[in-house]
Design a protein around this motif. Structure first.
Motif, PDB file in Angstrom:
ATOM      1  N   THR A 354      -6.609  -0.127 -16.563  1.00  0.00           N
ATOM      2  CA  THR A 354      -6.607   0.946 -15.564  1.00  0.00           C
ATOM      3  C   THR A 354      -7.414   0.590 -14.325  1.00  0.00           C
ATOM      4  N   VAL A 355      -8.468  -0.179 -14.493  1.00  0.00           N
ATOM      5  CA  VAL A 355      -9.389  -0.468 -13.383  1.00  0.00           C
ATOM      6  C   VAL A 355      -8.695  -1.086 -12.174  1.00  0.00           C
ATOM      7  N   PRO A 356      -7.807  -2.093 -12.314  1.00  0.00           N
ATOM      8  CA  PRO A 356      -7.193  -2.691 -11.121  1.00  0.00           C
ATOM      9  C   PRO A 356      -6.489  -1.689 -10.219  1.00  0.00           C
ATOM     10  N   ILE A 357      -5.758  -0.744 -10.796  1.00  0.00           N
ATOM     11  CA  ILE A 357      -5.066   0.256  -9.984  1.00  0.00           C
ATOM     12  C   ILE A 357      -6.072   1.179  -9.300  1.00  0.00           C
ATOM     13  N   LEU A 358      -7.145   1.544 -10.008  1.00  0.00           N
ATOM     14  CA  LEU A 358      -8.168   2.402  -9.405  1.00  0.00           C
ATOM     15  C   LEU A 358      -8.877   1.702  -8.249  1.00  0.00           C
ATOM     16  N   VAL A 359      -8.970   0.393  -8.308  1.00  0.00           N
ATOM     17  CA  VAL A 359      -9.627  -0.363  -7.234  1.00  0.00           C
ATOM     18  C   VAL A 359      -8.700  -0.494  -6.028  1.00  0.00           C
ATOM     19  N   ILE A 360      -7.395  -0.704  -6.274  1.00  0.00           N
ATOM     20  CA  ILE A 360      -6.450  -0.937  -5.183  1.00  0.00           C
ATOM     21  C   ILE A 360      -6.124   0.346  -4.438  1.00  0.00           C
ATOM     22  N   TYR A 361      -6.051   1.471  -5.130  1.00  0.00           N
ATOM     23  CA  TYR A 361      -5.620   2.718  -4.492  1.00  0.00           C
ATOM     24  C   TYR A 361      -6.446   3.098  -3.267  1.00  0.00           C
TER      25      TYR A 361
END
Length: 383
Positions: A354-361
């Motif tokens: 989940t972390v990568p999407i939370l960072v990119i958003y």
């Protein structure tokens, strides 16, 4: 008033062909999207004929025996079929109720209780020891802070390979999807494009109808994309919905810029690459975010078409971990240590995915907000 004499059909066909040839650069932008829809949307729809055949895995669509409505009679007399229909209707009603009515009344409370707290609890338990998870003490904060779950996750070399596959398929998929949809959308944004109405109708049909799972699987198999990295990219190359969003944005671009470029000798491809794309960052970022999240979270593609574990993405690896932990719990139902340890590893894997999407958003949020306003003006509707 005197009516104008219509030109003969042959003359009109010749004029249409002449204009089509003149617009060949634009047609070459749009036609790949049309070919894509025919291959990945209309051919699977044709495959629905197996519903009227006694189809087996050794048959082809044309060799299977025709049985008419017999398959439908079997389904409609099956009790479990009607149970699934009632369940689907009930779930749809609840989604409608809680998706539109309830958030208006209890938006903040529901977001806090239903979304934020469970996510936080996942993070808390992923940093807790097996004993703390078993005792249920880790609710708002880790009762016994431990990074053992993350060490177990990152010590598995297959996790790194799955992470690499997920990153590659997301990056390559987003770039190819955005460019392909933008190319088709730019050609479709020109109202003088020959065949535009037909292309639009063909695209809109694919938004409401599809061939379904089995015909699509047979198509992917016949194209030789089973157990191939290409199955992550090519079937997801085009989306009519995303094309419409980009098409409406291209219509907003000043015509004076395009006319100036034409005076300088630029063709449609050069205008598209040097003017339309750089000026469409909000729309492109919106589509990139939509498709990036879809690619990153995609699980069914690997589940249906991939057998080689080296091509498993992170989501499929997470599924494997969950299944293995469930099997371990079933074999040793009284072992609290096995159950809680496997649950902690599951939660740690969920956090990692989940972390990568939370960072990119947050990086795309500015473009995403402005891009979502596309189509809000009445004149931007599909012609």
């Amino acid at each position: 008033m005197k009516q104008k004499n219509k030109e003969p059909v042959g003359v009109r066909i010749r004029l249409w062909v002449r204009d089509f040839v003149k617009q060949m650069p634009l047609q070459m932008m749009v036609l790949p999207g049309i070919v894509f829809m025919i291959v990945f949307n209309y051919i699977p729809i044709y495959g629905l004929k197996i519903a009227f055949q006694n189809y087996t895995v050794v048959d082809t669509l044309d060799s299977a025996r025709w049985v008419g409505m017999e398959n439908f009679k079997i389904i409609l007399t099956d009790k479990y079929f009607w149970d699934s229909v009632y369940n689907t209707l009930g779930i749809s009603f609840l989604k409608l109720l809680f998706g539109f009515v309830t958030p208006i009344i209890l938006a903040v409370t529901l977001i806090t209780c239903i979304i934020v707290f469970p996510l936080w609890n996942v993070v808390v338990n992923s940093f807790s020891s097996a004993t703390a998870v078993a005792s249920g003490k880790s609710i708002f904060w880790p009762a016994d802070f431990s990074t053992a779950n993350y060490k177990a996750v990152f010590s598995d070399t297959s996790i790194w390979n799955a992470f690499l596959i997920s990153v590659l398929k997301t990056l390559i998929g987003v770039v190819c999807h955005v460019f392909f949809c933008a190319m088709v959308a730019y050609g479709m944004s020109k109202e003088f494009l020959q065949g535009r109405k037909l292309y639009t109708v063909m695209g809109v049909i694919t938004m409401f109808f599809s061939g379904g799972m089995i015909p699509t699987y047979l198509l992917i198999k016949s194209l030789g994309m089973l157990d191939s990295f290409a199955v992550y990219i090519i079937p997801a190359l085009f989306s009519c919905y995303d094309m419409i969003i980009l098409m409406n944005f291209f219509r907003q671009l000043p015509q004076s810029l395009e006319e100036s470029a034409k005076i300088d000798g630029a063709g449609y491809w050069r205008i598209f690459l040097t003017l339309a794309l750089p000026l469409s960052k909000p729309a492109l970022a919106t589509i990139a975010l939509f498709h990036g999240v879809s690619q990153w979270n995609d699980f069914m593609t690997a589940k249906m078409y991939i057998l080689n574990e080296k091509l498993y993405p992170l989501q499929m690896k997470l599924y494997e971990i969950i299944v293995q932990s469930q099997m371990a719990s079933m074999q040793n139902p009284t072992s609290v240590e096995i159950t809680t340890t496997s649950r902690g590893i599951q939660l740690a894997t969920i956090v990692v995915t989940t972390v990568p999407i939370l960072v990119i958003y947050p990086l795309l949020q500015k473009h995403f907000v402005s891009g979502m306003m596309i189509g809000a003006v009445k004149e931007q509707a599909i012609a």
